[in-house]
Design a protein around this motif. Structure first.
Motif, PDB file in Angstrom:
ATOM      1  N   GLY A  72       0.822  -1.211   0.000  1.00  0.00           N
ATOM      2  CA  GLY A  72       0.000   0.000   0.000  1.00  0.00           C
ATOM      3  C   GLY A  72       0.852   1.256   0.000  1.00  0.00           C
ATOM      4  N   CYS A  73       1.904   1.249   0.795  1.00  0.00           N
ATOM      5  CA  CYS A  73       2.804   2.391   0.861  1.00  0.00           C
ATOM      6  C   CYS A  73       3.498   2.611  -0.481  1.00  0.00           C
ATOM      7  CB  CYS A  73       3.821   2.176   1.974  1.00  0.00           C
ATOM      8  SG  CYS A  73       4.915   3.587   2.232  1.00  0.00           S
ATOM      9  N   LEU A  74       3.991   1.548  -1.083  1.00  0.00           N
ATOM     10  CA  LEU A  74       4.677   1.649  -2.370  1.00  0.00           C
ATOM     11  C   LEU A  74       3.732   2.120  -3.476  1.00  0.00           C
ATOM     12  CD1 LEU A  74       7.250   1.189  -4.034  1.00  0.00           C
ATOM     13  CD2 LEU A  74       6.466  -1.165  -4.403  1.00  0.00           C
ATOM     14  N   ALA A  75       2.534   1.548  -3.533  1.00  0.00           N
ATOM     15  CA  ALA A  75       1.563   1.938  -4.562  1.00  0.00           C
ATOM     16  C   ALA A  75       1.186   3.410  -4.428  1.00  0.00           C
ATOM     17  CB  ALA A  75       0.316   1.052  -4.470  1.00  0.00           C
ATOM     18  N   CYS A  76       0.966   3.855  -3.216  1.00  0.00           N
ATOM     19  CA  CYS A  76       0.605   5.261  -3.003  1.00  0.00           C
ATOM     20  C   CYS A  76       1.793   6.192  -3.276  1.00  0.00           C
ATOM     21  CB  CYS A  76       0.052   5.467  -1.598  1.00  0.00           C
ATOM     22  SG  CYS A  76      -1.606   4.778  -1.400  1.00  0.00           S
ATOM     23  N   ALA A  77       3.001   5.752  -2.961  1.00  0.00           N
ATOM     24  CA  ALA A  77       4.183   6.575  -3.251  1.00  0.00           C
ATOM     25  C   ALA A  77       4.343   6.772  -4.749  1.00  0.00           C
ATOM     26  CB  ALA A  77       5.438   5.931  -2.664  1.00  0.00           C
ATOM     27  N   VAL A  78       4.156   5.712  -5.522  1.00  0.00           N
ATOM     28  CA  VAL A  78       4.212   5.826  -6.983  1.00  0.00           C
ATOM     29  C   VAL A  78       3.110   6.762  -7.476  1.00  0.00           C
ATOM     30  CG1 VAL A  78       3.891   4.539  -9.143  1.00  0.00           C
ATOM     31  CG2 VAL A  78       5.347   3.605  -7.343  1.00  0.00           C
ATOM     32  N   SER A  79       1.914   6.621  -6.913  1.00  0.00           N
ATOM     33  CA  SER A  79       0.806   7.489  -7.307  1.00  0.00           C
ATOM     34  C   SER A  79       1.090   8.953  -7.000  1.00  0.00           C
ATOM     35  CB  SER A  79      -0.483   7.037  -6.603  1.00  0.00           C
ATOM     36  OG  SER A  79      -1.565   7.849  -6.987  1.00  0.00           O
ATOM     37  N   VAL A  80       1.683   9.232  -5.843  1.00  0.00           N
ATOM     38  CA  VAL A  80       2.027  10.613  -5.478  1.00  0.00           C
ATOM     39  C   VAL A  80       3.020  11.190  -6.487  1.00  0.00           C
ATOM     40  CG1 VAL A  80       3.266  12.028  -3.773  1.00  0.00           C
ATOM     41  CG2 VAL A  80       1.454  10.483  -3.024  1.00  0.00           C
ATOM     42  N   VAL A  81       4.033  10.420  -6.840  1.00  0.00           N
ATOM     43  CA  VAL A  81       5.023  10.890  -7.821  1.00  0.00           C
ATOM     44  C   VAL A  81       4.342  11.193  -9.154  1.00  0.00           C
ATOM     45  CG1 VAL A  81       7.033  10.194  -9.184  1.00  0.00           C
ATOM     46  CG2 VAL A  81       6.984   9.769  -6.727  1.00  0.00           C
ATOM     47  N   LEU A  82       3.469  10.299  -9.606  1.00  0.00           N
ATOM     48  CA  LEU A  82       2.772  10.522 -10.878  1.00  0.00           C
ATOM     49  C   LEU A  82       1.856  11.741 -10.803  1.00  0.00           C
ATOM     50  CD1 LEU A  82       1.930   6.844 -11.913  1.00  0.00           C
ATOM     51  CD2 LEU A  82       3.702   8.338 -12.854  1.00  0.00           C
ATOM     52  N   GLN A  83       1.164  11.919  -9.682  1.00  0.00           N
ATOM     53  CA  GLN A  83       0.287  13.079  -9.536  1.00  0.00           C
ATOM     54  C   GLN A  83       1.091  14.384  -9.518  1.00  0.00           C
ATOM     55  OE1 GLN A  83      -3.047  12.823  -6.694  1.00  0.00           O
ATOM     56  NE2 GLN A  83      -2.516  10.665  -6.490  1.00  0.00           N
ATOM     57  N   ARG A  87      -3.558  19.719  -4.517  1.00  0.00           N
ATOM     58  CA  ARG A  87      -2.850  19.424  -3.265  1.00  0.00           C
ATOM     59  C   ARG A  87      -3.614  18.430  -2.401  1.00  0.00           C
ATOM     60  NH1 ARG A  87      -1.553  25.518  -2.333  1.00  0.00           N
ATOM     61  NH2 ARG A  87       0.412  25.678  -3.453  1.00  0.00           N
ATOM     62  N   PHE A  88      -4.943  18.628  -2.339  1.00  0.00           N
ATOM     63  CA  PHE A  88      -5.743  17.752  -1.484  1.00  0.00           C
ATOM     64  C   PHE A  88      -5.637  16.296  -1.930  1.00  0.00           C
ATOM     65  CE2 PHE A  88      -9.691  15.471  -0.563  1.00  0.00           C
ATOM     66  CZ  PHE A  88      -9.668  15.514   0.821  1.00  0.00           C
ATOM     67  N   SER A  89      -5.760  16.031  -3.224  1.00  0.00           N
ATOM     68  CA  SER A  89      -5.713  14.640  -3.693  1.00  0.00           C
ATOM     69  C   SER A  89      -4.333  14.034  -3.484  1.00  0.00           C
ATOM     70  CB  SER A  89      -6.150  14.535  -5.155  1.00  0.00           C
ATOM     71  OG  SER A  89      -5.308  15.256  -5.998  1.00  0.00           O
ATOM     72  N   ILE A  90      -3.286  14.845  -3.633  1.00  0.00           N
ATOM     73  CA  ILE A  90      -1.936  14.340  -3.410  1.00  0.00           C
ATOM     74  C   ILE A  90      -1.727  14.033  -1.929  1.00  0.00           C
ATOM     75  CG2 ILE A  90       0.516  14.934  -3.517  1.00  0.00           C
ATOM     76  CD1 ILE A  90      -0.200  16.529  -6.097  1.00  0.00           C
ATOM     77  N   LEU A  91      -2.181  14.928  -1.061  1.00  0.00           N
ATOM     78  CA  LEU A  91      -2.060  14.685   0.385  1.00  0.00           C
ATOM     79  C   LEU A  91      -2.907  13.489   0.819  1.00  0.00           C
ATOM     80  CD1 LEU A  91      -2.048  18.332   1.776  1.00  0.00           C
ATOM     81  CD2 LEU A  91      -0.143  16.704   1.749  1.00  0.00           C
ATOM     82  N   LEU A  92      -4.079  13.342   0.226  1.00  0.00           N
ATOM     83  CA  LEU A  92      -4.940  12.197   0.541  1.00  0.00           C
ATOM     84  C   LEU A  92      -4.254  10.896   0.147  1.00  0.00           C
ATOM     85  CD1 LEU A  92      -7.662  11.116   1.555  1.00  0.00           C
ATOM     86  CD2 LEU A  92      -8.534  11.405  -0.770  1.00  0.00           C
ATOM     87  N   THR A  93      -3.664  10.871  -1.033  1.00  0.00           N
ATOM     88  CA  THR A  93      -2.951   9.676  -1.484  1.00  0.00           C
ATOM     89  C   THR A  93      -1.785   9.364  -0.558  1.00  0.00           C
ATOM     90  OG1 THR A  93      -3.549  10.193  -3.772  1.00  0.00           O
ATOM     91  CG2 THR A  93      -1.788   8.591  -3.446  1.00  0.00           C
ATOM     92  N   ALA A  94      -1.020  10.386  -0.190  1.00  0.00           N
ATOM     93  CA  ALA A  94       0.108  10.187   0.726  1.00  0.00           C
ATOM     94  C   ALA A  94      -0.386   9.674   2.081  1.00  0.00           C
ATOM     95  CB  ALA A  94       0.885  11.487   0.899  1.00  0.00           C
ATOM     96  N   GLY A  95      -1.496  10.228   2.562  1.00  0.00           N
ATOM     97  CA  GLY A  95      -2.066   9.777   3.831  1.00  0.00           C
ATOM     98  C   GLY A  95      -2.534   8.337   3.773  1.00  0.00           C
ATOM     99  N   LEU A  96      -3.173   7.966   2.669  1.00  0.00           N
ATOM    100  CA  LEU A  96      -3.629   6.581   2.511  1.00  0.00           C
ATOM    101  C   LEU A  96      -2.449   5.612   2.459  1.00  0.00           C
ATOM    102  CD1 LEU A  96      -6.544   7.025  -0.052  1.00  0.00           C
ATOM    103  CD2 LEU A  96      -6.731   6.428   2.369  1.00  0.00           C
ATOM    104  N   GLY A  97      -1.345   6.059   1.883  1.00  0.00           N
ATOM    105  CA  GLY A  97      -0.156   5.210   1.836  1.00  0.00           C
ATOM    106  C   GLY A  97       0.543   5.094   3.171  1.00  0.00           C
TER     107      GLY A  97
END
Length: 161
Positions: free
Chosen positions: A26-37, A138-148
Protein backbone atom coordinates in the motif's frame (compact mmCIF):
# COMPACT_ATOMS: atom_id res chain seq x y z
CA UNK A 1 16.99 -11.96 2.67
CA UNK A 2 14.75 -10.39 5.32
CA UNK A 3 12.01 -9.55 2.80
CA UNK A 4 12.13 -13.09 1.43
CA UNK A 5 11.61 -14.49 4.94
CA UNK A 6 8.72 -12.09 5.57
CA UNK A 7 7.14 -13.11 2.27
CA UNK A 8 7.49 -16.82 3.11
CA UNK A 9 5.91 -16.23 6.54
CA UNK A 10 3.05 -14.33 4.90
CA UNK A 11 2.45 -17.24 2.53
CA UNK A 12 2.40 -19.55 5.55
CA UNK A 13 -0.35 -17.42 7.13
CA UNK A 14 1.62 -15.42 9.71
CA UNK A 15 -0.57 -12.41 10.56
CA UNK A 16 2.27 -9.99 11.26
CA UNK A 17 4.10 -10.88 8.05
CA UNK A 18 0.87 -10.62 6.05
CA UNK A 19 0.11 -7.21 7.58
CA UNK A 20 3.70 -6.11 6.78
CA UNK A 21 3.33 -7.15 3.12
CA UNK A 22 -0.02 -5.36 2.80
CA UNK A 23 1.36 -2.21 4.46
CA UNK A 24 4.49 -2.24 2.28
CA UNK A 25 2.46 -2.76 -0.91
CA UNK A 26 0.00 0.00 0.00
CA UNK A 27 2.80 2.39 0.86
CA UNK A 28 4.68 1.65 -2.37
CA UNK A 29 1.56 1.94 -4.56
CA UNK A 30 0.61 5.26 -3.00
CA UNK A 31 4.18 6.57 -3.25
CA UNK A 32 4.21 5.83 -6.98
CA UNK A 33 0.81 7.49 -7.31
CA UNK A 34 2.03 10.61 -5.48
CA UNK A 35 5.02 10.89 -7.82
CA UNK A 36 2.77 10.52 -10.88
CA UNK A 37 0.29 13.08 -9.54
CA UNK A 38 3.12 15.55 -8.88
CA UNK A 39 4.25 15.10 -12.48
CA UNK A 40 0.69 15.60 -13.73
CA UNK A 41 0.54 18.96 -11.97
CA UNK A 42 3.13 20.19 -14.49
CA UNK A 43 1.14 19.10 -17.54
CA UNK A 44 0.43 21.85 -20.07
CA UNK A 45 -3.03 23.39 -20.39
CA UNK A 46 -4.74 23.99 -23.74
CA UNK A 47 -8.27 24.82 -24.80
CA UNK A 48 -10.48 21.99 -25.94
CA UNK A 49 -14.07 21.20 -26.83
CA UNK A 50 -16.19 18.90 -24.72
CA UNK A 51 -18.13 16.58 -27.03
CA UNK A 52 -19.81 14.42 -24.42
CA UNK A 53 -19.83 13.93 -20.65
CA UNK A 54 -21.82 11.74 -18.32
CA UNK A 55 -21.90 8.58 -16.27
CA UNK A 56 -21.40 5.27 -18.07
CA UNK A 57 -22.31 1.83 -16.81
CA UNK A 58 -19.36 -0.42 -15.98
CA UNK A 59 -19.75 -4.18 -15.80
CA UNK A 60 -22.57 -6.48 -16.83
CA UNK A 61 -24.64 -6.82 -13.71
CA UNK A 62 -28.39 -7.24 -14.20
CA UNK A 63 -29.57 -5.91 -10.84
CA UNK A 64 -29.75 -2.12 -10.63
CA UNK A 65 -28.05 -2.11 -7.23
CA UNK A 66 -25.15 -4.18 -8.59
CA UNK A 67 -24.43 -1.85 -11.51
CA UNK A 68 -21.54 0.59 -11.26
CA UNK A 69 -21.09 3.92 -13.00
CA UNK A 70 -18.02 5.99 -13.82
CA UNK A 71 -17.64 9.54 -15.04
CA UNK A 72 -16.65 9.64 -18.68
CA UNK A 73 -15.98 12.44 -21.11
CA UNK A 74 -15.06 12.74 -24.74
CA UNK A 75 -13.18 15.84 -25.82
CA UNK A 76 -10.93 17.19 -28.56
CA UNK A 77 -7.95 19.51 -28.26
CA UNK A 78 -5.03 20.70 -30.36
CA UNK A 79 -1.33 20.72 -29.61
CA UNK A 80 1.11 22.21 -32.14
CA UNK A 81 -1.58 22.17 -34.84
CA UNK A 82 -2.42 18.47 -34.42
CA UNK A 83 -5.84 17.39 -33.15
CA UNK A 84 -6.17 14.83 -30.38
CA UNK A 85 -9.14 13.11 -28.74
CA UNK A 86 -9.24 12.35 -25.06
CA UNK A 87 -11.55 10.59 -22.64
CA UNK A 88 -9.73 10.60 -19.29
CA UNK A 89 -11.45 12.84 -16.76
CA UNK A 90 -9.06 12.63 -13.81
CA UNK A 91 -6.18 10.68 -12.31
CA UNK A 92 -8.70 9.48 -9.72
CA UNK A 93 -10.85 6.76 -11.27
CA UNK A 94 -14.04 6.50 -9.22
CA UNK A 95 -17.03 4.25 -9.62
CA UNK A 96 -20.36 4.42 -7.84
CA UNK A 97 -23.07 1.79 -7.47
CA UNK A 98 -26.44 2.13 -9.18
CA UNK A 99 -28.15 3.92 -6.34
CA UNK A 100 -25.26 6.41 -6.04
CA UNK A 101 -24.92 7.07 -9.78
CA UNK A 102 -25.04 10.81 -9.19
CA UNK A 103 -21.81 10.65 -7.18
CA UNK A 104 -19.89 9.73 -10.32
CA UNK A 105 -21.31 12.83 -12.00
CA UNK A 106 -19.87 15.04 -9.23
CA UNK A 107 -16.41 14.42 -10.63
CA UNK A 108 -17.44 16.13 -13.87
CA UNK A 109 -18.06 19.35 -11.94
CA UNK A 110 -14.27 19.71 -11.65
CA UNK A 111 -13.95 20.36 -15.40
CA UNK A 112 -12.95 23.98 -16.02
CA UNK A 113 -15.34 25.64 -18.47
CA UNK A 114 -14.32 28.93 -20.06
CA UNK A 115 -16.60 31.83 -21.00
CA UNK A 116 -16.27 31.07 -24.72
CA UNK A 117 -17.67 27.53 -24.22
CA UNK A 118 -14.32 25.75 -24.42
CA UNK A 119 -12.81 23.65 -21.64
CA UNK A 120 -9.31 23.36 -20.21
CA UNK A 121 -7.48 20.17 -21.19
CA UNK A 122 -4.22 19.17 -19.52
CA UNK A 123 -1.79 17.11 -21.59
CA UNK A 124 1.58 15.48 -21.07
CA UNK A 125 4.27 17.87 -22.36
CA UNK A 126 6.15 15.14 -24.28
CA UNK A 127 3.20 12.88 -25.13
CA UNK A 128 0.30 15.17 -26.05
CA UNK A 129 -1.98 12.18 -26.69
CA UNK A 130 -2.07 11.65 -22.91
CA UNK A 131 -4.56 14.06 -21.40
CA UNK A 132 -7.09 14.67 -18.66
CA UNK A 133 -9.61 17.31 -17.69
CA UNK A 134 -8.94 17.59 -13.96
CA UNK A 135 -5.36 18.07 -12.82
CA UNK A 136 -4.52 16.60 -9.39
CA UNK A 137 -4.56 19.19 -6.63
CA UNK A 138 -2.85 19.42 -3.26
CA UNK A 139 -5.74 17.75 -1.48
CA UNK A 140 -5.71 14.64 -3.69
CA UNK A 141 -1.94 14.34 -3.41
CA UNK A 142 -2.06 14.69 0.38
CA UNK A 143 -4.94 12.20 0.54
CA UNK A 144 -2.95 9.68 -1.48
CA UNK A 145 0.11 10.19 0.73
CA UNK A 146 -2.07 9.78 3.83
CA UNK A 147 -3.63 6.58 2.51
CA UNK A 148 -0.16 5.21 1.84
CA UNK A 149 1.07 6.14 5.29
CA UNK A 150 -1.95 4.77 7.19
CA UNK A 151 -1.16 1.02 6.87
CA UNK A 152 2.45 1.65 7.92
CA UNK A 153 1.33 3.61 10.99
CA UNK A 154 -1.20 0.90 11.88
CA UNK A 155 1.49 -1.76 11.50
CA UNK A 156 3.91 0.15 13.71
CA UNK A 157 1.24 0.76 16.36
CA UNK A 158 0.20 -2.89 16.37
CA UNK A 159 3.59 -4.61 16.30
CA UNK A 160 6.18 -2.23 17.76
CA UNK A 161 4.13 -0.84 20.65
Amino acid sequence: MYLYEIFQKALAGDHQALFFCIAAYGCLACAVSVVLQLRMQRWKAVDGQLLQAGAVKVGHENLATEQHYMAEALYVYQVAGREYRGSKVSSWVMSASGSLRGVSLLQLKGIKHKADGSIVVYHHPDKPEKSMLIRPGRFSILLTAGLGTLPVVLYLLRYTG
